[in-house]
Enzyme design. Structure first.
Site, PDB file in Angstrom:
ATOM      1  N   GLU A   1       0.823  -1.205   0.000  1.00 26.71           N
ATOM      2  CA  GLU A   1       0.000   0.000   0.000  1.00 26.71           C
ATOM      3  C   GLU A   1       0.863   1.263   0.000  1.00 26.71           C
ATOM      4  OE1 GLU A   1      -0.386  -2.657   1.936  1.00 26.71           O
ATOM      5  OE2 GLU A   1      -2.267  -3.501   1.213  1.00 26.71           O
TER       6      GLU A   1
ATOM      7  N   HIS B   1     -11.196  -6.322   8.561  1.00 23.32           N
ATOM      8  CA  HIS B   1     -11.929  -6.035   7.320  1.00 23.32           C
ATOM      9  C   HIS B   1     -13.156  -5.187   7.614  1.00 23.32           C
ATOM     10  CE1 HIS B   1      -9.752  -9.812   6.405  1.00 23.32           C
ATOM     11  NE2 HIS B   1      -9.681  -9.362   5.174  1.00 23.32           N
TER      12      HIS B   1
HETATM   13  C1  LIG Z   1      -1.804  -5.184   4.398  1.00 22.45           C
HETATM   14  C2  LIG Z   1      -2.749  -6.033   3.622  1.00 22.45           C
HETATM   15  N1  LIG Z   1      -3.010  -5.720   2.335  1.00 22.45           N
HETATM   16  C3  LIG Z   1      -3.876  -6.454   1.616  1.00 22.45           C
HETATM   17  C4  LIG Z   1      -4.493  -7.546   2.167  1.00 22.45           C
HETATM   18  C5  LIG Z   1      -5.527  -8.350   1.356  1.00 22.45           C
HETATM   19  N2  LIG Z   1      -4.987  -9.665   1.015  1.00 22.45           N
HETATM   20  C6  LIG Z   1      -5.151 -10.725   1.816  1.00 22.45           C
HETATM   21  S1  LIG Z   1      -4.365 -12.090   1.255  1.00 22.45           S
HETATM   22  C7  LIG Z   1      -3.817 -11.271  -0.132  1.00 22.45           C
HETATM   23  C8  LIG Z   1      -2.990 -11.994  -1.122  1.00 22.45           C
HETATM   24  C9  LIG Z   1      -1.736 -12.538  -0.524  1.00 22.45           C
HETATM   25  O1  LIG Z   1      -1.077 -13.343  -1.433  1.00 22.45           O
HETATM   26  P1  LIG Z   1       0.222 -14.153  -1.030  1.00 22.45           P
HETATM   27  O2  LIG Z   1       1.044 -13.333  -0.118  1.00 22.45           O
HETATM   28  O3  LIG Z   1       0.876 -14.645  -2.239  1.00 22.45           O
HETATM   29  O4  LIG Z   1      -0.305 -15.344  -0.117  1.00 22.45           O
HETATM   30  P2  LIG Z   1      -1.200 -16.578  -0.548  1.00 22.45           P
HETATM   31  O5  LIG Z   1      -2.597 -16.156  -0.333  1.00 22.45           O
HETATM   32  O6  LIG Z   1      -0.877 -16.917  -1.940  1.00 22.45           O
HETATM   33  O7  LIG Z   1      -0.838 -17.674   0.399  1.00 22.45           O
HETATM   34  C10 LIG Z   1      -4.258  -9.956  -0.120  1.00 22.45           C
HETATM   35  C11 LIG Z   1      -3.982  -8.967  -1.166  1.00 22.45           C
HETATM   36  C12 LIG Z   1      -4.178  -7.844   3.512  1.00 22.45           C
HETATM   37  N3  LIG Z   1      -4.732  -8.884   4.142  1.00 22.45           N
HETATM   38  N4  LIG Z   1      -3.301  -7.086   4.198  1.00 22.45           N
END
Ligand SMILES: Cc1ncc(C[n+]2csc(CCOP(=O)(O)OP(=O)(O)O)c2C)c(N)n1
Ligand SMILES: Cc1ncc(C[n+]2csc(CCOP(=O)(O)OP(=O)(O)O)c2C)c(N)n1
Ligand SMILES: [Mg+2]
Ligand SMILES: [Mg+2]
Lengths: 338, 412, 338, 412
Positions: free
Chosen positions: C60, C129
Site C-alpha cells: 500500500e 476487514h
Molecule cells: C496489508 C494487507 N493488504 C492487503 C491484504 C488483502 N490480502 C489478503 S491475502 C492477499 C494476497 C496474498 O497473497 P500471497 O502473499 O501470495 O499469499 P497466498 O494467499 O498466496 O498464500 C491480499 C492482497 C491484507 N490482508 N493485508
C-alpha cells in the site's frame, strides 16, 4: 531530590528501569553510542551495554515490528522514534499489531512496548520536526497515550509506562526539554532549575496514568490542556487576571474525565488547548465529553485554542503556535457573557 | 494516443488459455550442492536461484540434500500432511454449508508447513501466515481448538475476536496470526533478537506469501535480520498467485524471491516446496545455521496454490482452470507417499486406512467443536468479552460501554 | 437514468473518467484483470487496457508513493486500497507526502490522487476487514475526506474527487455496496433498485464536496451522520416516531458546517452517529463544532452514537455495530428533558 | 546474566580510535568490466559488489568505464563541484552566524550530484535528498533562489514553509525535497512509470543516503521499479554514516547496497563516488539502459560524509576526528582537478582564479538574497501565506483561521 531538566528526568527514568529490570531494553535511531539527538539516552549504552541499548536502522516500522517481537519474547522494549513526525512509517505496526495483539489473542500474547517520541514545535523545525499527532493514537483502541509537561511528571510517567503491560505512546514536548515555555519566544529561556517541577526524586517513583494534575485551582474558568500549552495557559490566564483552574491531563488515554468534569461543573466555563492542529485534534474529544457531561453547568460554549489546520510552517512558527494571544481570545470567548 | 512503454509482468495462463509453466526455472533432483552450514553468504549465491530437490520423479531420495529421515518420521509427516488436507476439505465444506464465515485452504502446499515444522524444535517460535494450518497440526494443536477458532464459539482461543484461520497458541509457541499480511515478519526477527540477547537457543521462523513479500515488513525483516544476524528463518511461500495476481506482480518475473536474501547479505535458498524431504533438509540447514550463530536464512518455497485464495474467491475468473494439474512439481502428499511405498514403508492400503482414520478424527473433532457453539447455534460466547483484553485492566469508558451494550441487548 | 448499486455507480464514475480524461489511471491490488475483490473496477481493464488500469504489488505504501509520482508527472491516479484496514502501510506517504506536497512546494508540485477504499463492518469481516479510520485523515491538513451513502452520491462524488486537484481519501461503506442497510442484519437485504438513490444518471455529473444532503427534513432533532449510519438513523428515528432532521455529510473535509448548524439551531437537539470507534472519532469534532456554534440553541447535550472503543470483533459484530438500539438510546438522551 | 549473542555491527573508528577503513572493498581503477547497456541482470552480478573506478592514483582515466568526456565538460564539472563546496562553506558560516536556522553540507560528496546531473538530460526529473545541493547547482538554479529558500524570505520558492535545504524547482525539474527521508524513492518510480505510460523519453532519478535505505520506501521503489521495469535510476549515496550510526546499521556490513538491486532483479552498480568520471560513466550507462527499455538501475555511490550531518550535529562525539583525511577514495574535487591538470587543461592558477570568482559569485548572491529578507530582518513574507496552498482553494475554516491569526497579530 535533584534538579533535572526533562531530558535528564527521562534519562533517569530509563536508567532506573534498565537497572531494576533486566528485561528492559532501549532501541532507536542514534540512541546508543551517541545518546540520542536530544541526548535523552546519553550514557546509558556505556552503562548497560550495547545489547541493552541498541542503535537501530532508520526504519521506524522495523523498529516497532522488532520491538513487538522482542516484547513477545519477554523483553520490555522502550523504542524511540526520533521525531513524532517520523512515526508514520511505523503506524501500521502500531495500529494493526501493537494495539491489538492482546485483544486478538485473548491475552495469550502481549507486547508491553513503550514508544517515546519528541513532539511539538517551537524549535524552528519546520513542518517535519514539529508535529503533535497524539490525537490519531487516541482513536486506536488498545493504546495508552501520554504527554508530560515537566521533568517530575516525565520521569514518573515514563517509569509507569515502562512498567505498564499495555503499549504506551509517550510524547515528549521537545520545547519543554530545557525549561517551561509560556509561548513567548522573545523572552529569555527559563531553565527547569527555577521551577518546582524541576525537582525530581533520584530514585524510582511513578506517576499514574489517567490522573490529571490540577496545576492551578481556580473558580472562574477551566483550562484543559497538556504538554507545552500548560505554561501558555498559565501565562494567558495570569495576563487576563482570571482565576482559572488549569488542568494538565498528563495522559490522554486513559483520560481523567472526573478531574475535567468536576472542574467544569465548578467553573461553568471551559477552554481546551493543544498545540496540534485543531480539526479532529484531541480537543474535539474533550469538548465533546465536557458538553456531554457538564451541559447543564456550562455558561458558555467550550472554546478550543489549537494549532491551525495547516502544516507547521518554518517561517511562521510563532504565528502557527497557539500562543498567549490565541489562548486569550479563547478565554475571552469562554467568559462571554460575563 | 502514444503507445505506453510500461512493462507489465506477463501472467502465464488466464482463463481460456492453456496452462504454461515454462517460466519456472527448475533444477533436477539432487543437482544442487549442499554447502556447509557455516558458509559465507557471498559463496552460496547459486542456492538462491537453483532449486533444491531431493525426491526424483521415480520417488527416490537423491543428492546431497537428502535428510535421511527414518521411515517413522516420514510416516508422521505424511500423516500431518494428509490430516491438514482432510481438515481443509472438511472446513471448506463447513463454510459452504454456512457453518463458518470464512475459510482458507492450503491445498497443494501441505509440505511447506509440515516439513518445516518437523525440522524445527518444539520450543522454536513460529510466526505463521493464514495459510500455515499445517504448522498448527504438526505442532499437535488439537483439531477441536482450531475448529473452535473457526467457529468463534465458547471455546475459541481468540474469544470471538478474530476471523477464522487466525489461530494462535501460546503453549504451542505459535504466534497470533494477523489479518494484515506480512506484519509478523519483523516481529519474528524481533523475537529472535530477544532470544539472542537473552542467550537462549531458540530460533524464530515466519512465513508469508510471495505476494505479501511486497509489503514493507518483508524488507524490515530482512534488514533487521541481516544487521543483527538474528537467529530467524524467513520463509516466502511462493505459490505463484496472490489472489488474482501472478507472482510476477511481486517481482518474481525478474528474479527468484530467495535472491532477495543475498541482496541483503542473508543466505537465500530456493527449494521445491512440494518435496517434503527437500523442504525438511533446507529448513534443518537453516536452523542449524541460525543456532550456530550463522544468522538468518531466507527460504523460498516454490509451490502452487491449488485451491481458491479463500472461500471468498473464485479463481476461474483469473486463471486457467486445469492449471493445478499441470503444475510441474506435483503434489506433496502423492510424492511422499510414493517415496514411502518405494522404501517399502507404506502401501495403498495403509494410506486408505490412514485417510479413513483421519476422516473420522476430523469428523469427531467437529462434532465436539460444534457442541461448544457455532456463530449461529448452541452456546454463545459472552458478549461482555468484547470489552476485555483491549487493555490489561478495563478502563472506565469500556466499563460504561459494556453497560450500554448490555442495556441495548436487553432492549431488543 | 439507470438502476445501479453502489459498486456499479463507482464503476460508472471511473469508466466515465477513464473515457473523458486520458490522464486518469486506476491502480491497486487485484483491480485490473480481476476487477477488484468487490468488483468495483470490473471490465475497466478490458475496456481501457492494462496500462490505464494497473494491477499492483501488495504494497500500500508503494501504491501511494508511486501514485504521487505519477500524479506529479501529469497523470490523475485513482488508487484502490483493498480494505481501509490496510491503508496504514500507506499512511506515511499519505500524511507526510500526499497531503503536504502542494503546501511545501508552494503549489509548484501537486498530486491530484484519489484513494478509494472500502470501509465499515457488517460483512463479518472481523477486526481487519471492518474498520472506519476516516477521523485520522480529517486531522491531516491537506486531505479531503469523502464518504458517500448511496449510488447516486457515490458516482457524483467520485467524479468530483477524481477531477479535484487536491488529494481525496474516498471511503466506500462496503455494507452499502448492494443496498441500504438499516442496521438490522436479520431483515432481508434490500437492493438499491428499490431505493430512489439507486437511480443514477449514466453520464457525467458531479456532487460537490462540502455540501451535506438533508436526507430528511425535521423539526425535533438533528441527526448528523454519514455512510451506513444514514439508514440506521432513519430507521431509529422512524421507530421512535420522531420528526428528526437527518443530515448525510457526504464529505467530512470540507465540512458543511452551515447545514449542520442551521439544522441544530432549528431543532435544538443533536445526535452524531458514525460507525467508527467513538473515542476521538469524527463525531467528537462535530460535537465540538456544534456546541461552539449552536450553544445557545441547544436544549440538551449533543449525544454520540458510535462503535465502541474496541477493535471490531468477528463474533460480536452486531453488538459492536451502532445499530438502531444504540441510536435510539442516543436519541432518547438528546430528547431529554422533553 | 547470560551473555547476549546478538550480533551488533562493528563501527570502525569511534572517537579516540585510529581511523580504519580496512572494511572497504575496493577495486583498482580500470579493473571492472563494462557490460553492454542491455545486459541481463543475472549476468552482471559482480558490478554490484566490485567498485567501478576510472581515475587512478596518478590522475589518469583508465579502463572500459572511461567516459571520454571532453575537457570543457570536465571543467564545467569542476566548476559545479567547487561552487557547491564554496556555497556550502558560506552557508555553514551563515548558519553559525545565526542568519539561517539550519544547514546541511555535502562536503566530500560533490561528485555524486554534479557528475550524475551532468550525465542526465535536462528534462529528466530529479528527486533529490537533502544532501544533493550539487543537483540544484548543476541544473543551474540561481544561487539566489537557493539562498532565499534557506532564508525563508520573501523570494523563498517554498513561501516559508520548509526547513532550509528543502529546495524545489518545477522549471528545473527538481522535485520538492521532503524532511522525511526516503519518501521520494517510490515517487520517482511512479514518475518514471508515468513517463513510460505516456510513451515519453524522460527518466527519473532519485537519491537517498545509505542510512535511509533502511526505510520501507527504498523497498517499495526497488520492487515497483522491477515489476514495471520503470525508467528510473535509484541512487544510494553511501557516505558511510547516518548521523551517528555507521553504514553497518543499514545492512552494509553484510553486503554492498548495490547488491540489493540484483536481489530484486534490478541492475546494481557500485561506483567510486568520489571519482567524477566513474560516477558520470555509470550514470550514463544506467540512463541509456533506462531509455532503451532496459529498466531501472540501482547505483551505490561509495563516498564519505566529510562534514557533520548537519549544523545540529557534532560528529566528534561519535567518530574519529581525522577520519575524513584517511578516507581512501580521496576528495572528488582534488581528483578531478589533478586529472585536468594532467590533461594539460587546468592549472593551480586557473583553479585559484575560479575559486575567487565563485567566492565572489556566492557573496554577491548572498547580498542579493538577504535584501529579500531573512527570518529576523528585512522584508517579511506575508503571514497570510501560512493558509494558502493547503488546498487549491482556501476552505472556510482556513479563511476563518486566517482572520483569527490577523487579529492575534494586531493584538500583540
Ligand atoms: C496489508 C494487507 N493488504 C492487503 C491484504 C488483502 N490480502 C489478503 S491475502 C492477499 C494476497 C496474498 O497473497 P500471497 O502473499 O501470495 O499469499 P497466498 O494467499 O498466496 O498464500 C491480499 C492482497 C491484507 N490482508 N493485508
Ligand atoms: C522518516 C525519517 N526518520 C528519521 C529521520 C531523521 N534523520 C534525518 S537524516 C537521518 C540520517 C540519514 O542518513 P543517510 O540516509 O545515510 O543520509 P546522509 O545524512 O548520510 O546523507 C535521520 C535519521 C527523518 N528525517 N525521517
Ligand atoms: Mg501466493
Ligand atoms: Mg549516510
Amino acid at each position: 531530590m535533584a534538579q533535572m531538566n526533562m531530558v535528564q528526568a527521562l534519562n533517569s527514568a530509563m536508567d532506573i528501569m534498565l537497572g531494576r529490570d533486566p528485561s528492559v531494553v532501549l532501541m532507536g535511531e542514534d540512541i546508543g553510542y551517541f545518546g540520542g539527538v536530544f541526548r535523552t539516552t546519553e550514557g546509558l549504552q556505556r552503562k548497560y551495554g550495547e545489547h541493552r541499548v541498541l542503535d537501530t536502522p532508520i526504519a521506524e516500522g522495523g523498529i516497532v515490528g522488532a520491538a513487538i517481537g522482542m516484547a513477545v519474547n519477554g523483553l520490555r522494549p522502550v523504542a524511540e522514534i526520533q521525531f513524532a513526525d517520523y512515526i508514520y512509517p511505523g503506524f501500521d505496526q502500531i495500529v494493526s499489531e501493537l494495539a491489538r495483539l492482546r485483544y486478538r489473542s485473548a491475552g495469550d500474547f502481549t507486547a508491553p512496548v513503550t514508544i517515546r517520541t519528541p513532539c511539538g514545535g517551537g524549535i524552528r523545525g519546520g513542518q517535519t520536526h514539529s508535529q503533535s499527532p497524539e490525537a490519531m493514537f487516541t482513536h486506536v483502541s488498545g493504546l495508552k497515550v501520554v504527554m508530560p509537561s515537566n521533568p517530575h511528571d516525565a520521569k514518573g510517567l515514563l517509569i509507569t509506562a515502562i512498567e505498564d503491560d499495555d503499549p504506551v505512546i509517550f510524547f515528549e514536548p521537545k520545547r519543554l526539554y530545557n525549561g517551561p515555555f509560556d509561548g513567548d519566544p522573545n523572552k529569555p529561556a527559563v531553565p527547569w532549575s527555577t521551577h518546582p517541577k524541576g525537582e525530581v526524586p533520584e530514585g524510582h517513583y511513578t506517576v499514574p496514568l489517567g490522573r490529571a494534575d490540577i496545576v492551578r485551582a481556580g473558580a472562574q474558568l477551566s483550562i484543559i490542556t497538556y504538554g507545552t500549552m500548560v505554561y501558555v495557559a498559565q501565562a494567558a490566564a495570569a495576563a487576563l487576571e482570571l482565576d482559572a483552574e488549569i488542568i494538565d491531563l498528563r495522559s490522554l488515554v486513559p483520560l481523567d474525565v472526573d478531574a475535567i468534569c468536576s472542574s467544569v461543573k465548578k467553573t461553568g466555563r471551559c477552554v481546551v488547548a493543544h498545540e496540534a492542529t485543531r480539526l479532529s485534534g484531541f480537543g474535539a474529544e474533550i469538548a465533546a465529553i465536557v458538553q456531554e457531561e457538564c451541559f447543564w453547568h456550562l455558561e458558555a460554549p467550550i472554546q478550543r485554542a489549537a494549532g491551525w489546520d495547516t502544516p507547521y510552517p518554518h517561517a511562521f512558527e510563532w504565528e502557527y503556535f497557539p500562543g498567549q494571544a490565541r489562548l486569550a481570545a479563547a478565554i475571552r470567548a469562554a467568559m462571554e457573557p460575563a | 494516443m502514444v503507445r505506453s512503454r510500461l512493462h507489465l509482468p506477463r501472467s502465464p495462463a488466464r482463463p481460456g488459455e492453456a496452462p504454461d509453466f515454462s517460466y519456472l526455472e527448475l533444477s533436477p533432483a539432487g543437482a544442487v550442492a549442499r554447502p556447509q552450514v557455516g558458509a559465507r553468504v557471498r559463496d552460496i549465491g547459486p542456492l538462491a536461484v537453483e532449486l533444491v530437490r531431493v525426491l526424483d520423479d521415480a520417488g527416490d531420495a537423491v543428492g546431497p540434500w537428502n535428510p535421511h529421515l527414518d521411515a517413522a518420521e516420514l510416516q508422521i509427516g505424511l500423516r500431518h500432511m494428509l490430516l491438514t488436507r482432510i481438515f481443509d476439505e472438511r472446513m471448506q465444506r463447513n463454510q459452504r454449508a454456512g457453518k463458518i464465515t470464512f475459510y482458507v485452504r492450503s491445498l497443494g502446499e501441505e509440505a511447506v508447513s509440515v516439513a518445516q515444522c518437523m525440522a524445527l524444535s518444539p520450543r522454536d517460535m513460529l510466526f505463521p501466515s493464514y495459510r500455515n494450518q499445517g504448522l498448527q497440526i504438526a505442532r499437535g494443536i488439537p483439531l477441536v481448538n482450531l475448529m473452535c477458532q473457526l467457529l468463534s464459539n465458547t471455546r475459541d482461543p481468540c474469544k470471538g475476536r478474530q476471523l477464522p484461520a487466525m489461530y494462535h497458541s501460546a503453549a504451542g509457541h505459535l504466534f497470533s496470526i494477523s489479518g494484515n499480511v506480512a506484519t509478523q515478519f519483523p516481529q519474528a526477527v524481533g523475537w529472535a533478537m530477544a532470544a539472542a540477547i537473552k542467550g537462549e537457543d531458540h530460533l524464530a521462523a515466519s512465513w508469508l506469501g510471495e505476494g505479501s513479500s511486497a509489503e514493507a515488513d518483508f524488507h524490515y525483516a530482512l534488514l533487521f535480520a541481516a544487521v543483527y544476524q538474528a537467529p530467524v528463518i524467513l520463509n516466502v511461500v511462493n505459490n505463484q498467485w496472490a489472489i488474482s495476481t501472478f507472482q510476477g506482480y511481486a517481482g518474481g518475473e525478474q528474479r527468484s524471491f530467495a535472491a532477495r536474501g543475498p541482496g541483503y547479505g542473508i543466505a537465500g535458498v530456493r527449494v521445491d516446496g512440494n518435496d517434503f524431504l527437500a523442504v525438511h533438509a533446507v529448513t534443518q540447514w537453516a536452523a542449524e545455521r541460525a543456532r550456530t550463530g550463522g544468522g538468518p536464512t531466507l527460504i523460498e518455497l516454490v509451490t502452487y496454490r491449488a485451491a481458491a485464495h479463500s472461500t471468498s474467491d473464485d479463481p476461474s475468473r483469473y486463471r486457467a482452470k486445469d492449471d493445478a494439474e499441470h503444475w510441474p512439481l506435483g503434489d506433496p502428499i502423492e510424492r511422499l507417499k510414493r517415496h514411502l511405498i518405494r522404501l517399502g514403508e507404506w502401501s495403498e492400503e495403509r494410506h486408505h486406512a490412514l485417510s479413513a482414520e483421519l476422516d473420522e478424527l476430523v469428523a469427531a473433532s467437529w462434532r465436539e467443536a460444534v457442541a461448544y457453539g457455532t456463530l449461529n447455534d448452541g452456546p454463545k460466547l459472552d458478549t461482555d468479552l468484547m470489552f476485555e483484553d483491549v487493555f490489561k485492566e478495563m478502563p472506565a469508558n469500556l466499563q460504561l460501554q459494556r453497560a450500554m451494550m448490555r442495556a441495548e441487548k436487553s432492549s431488543r
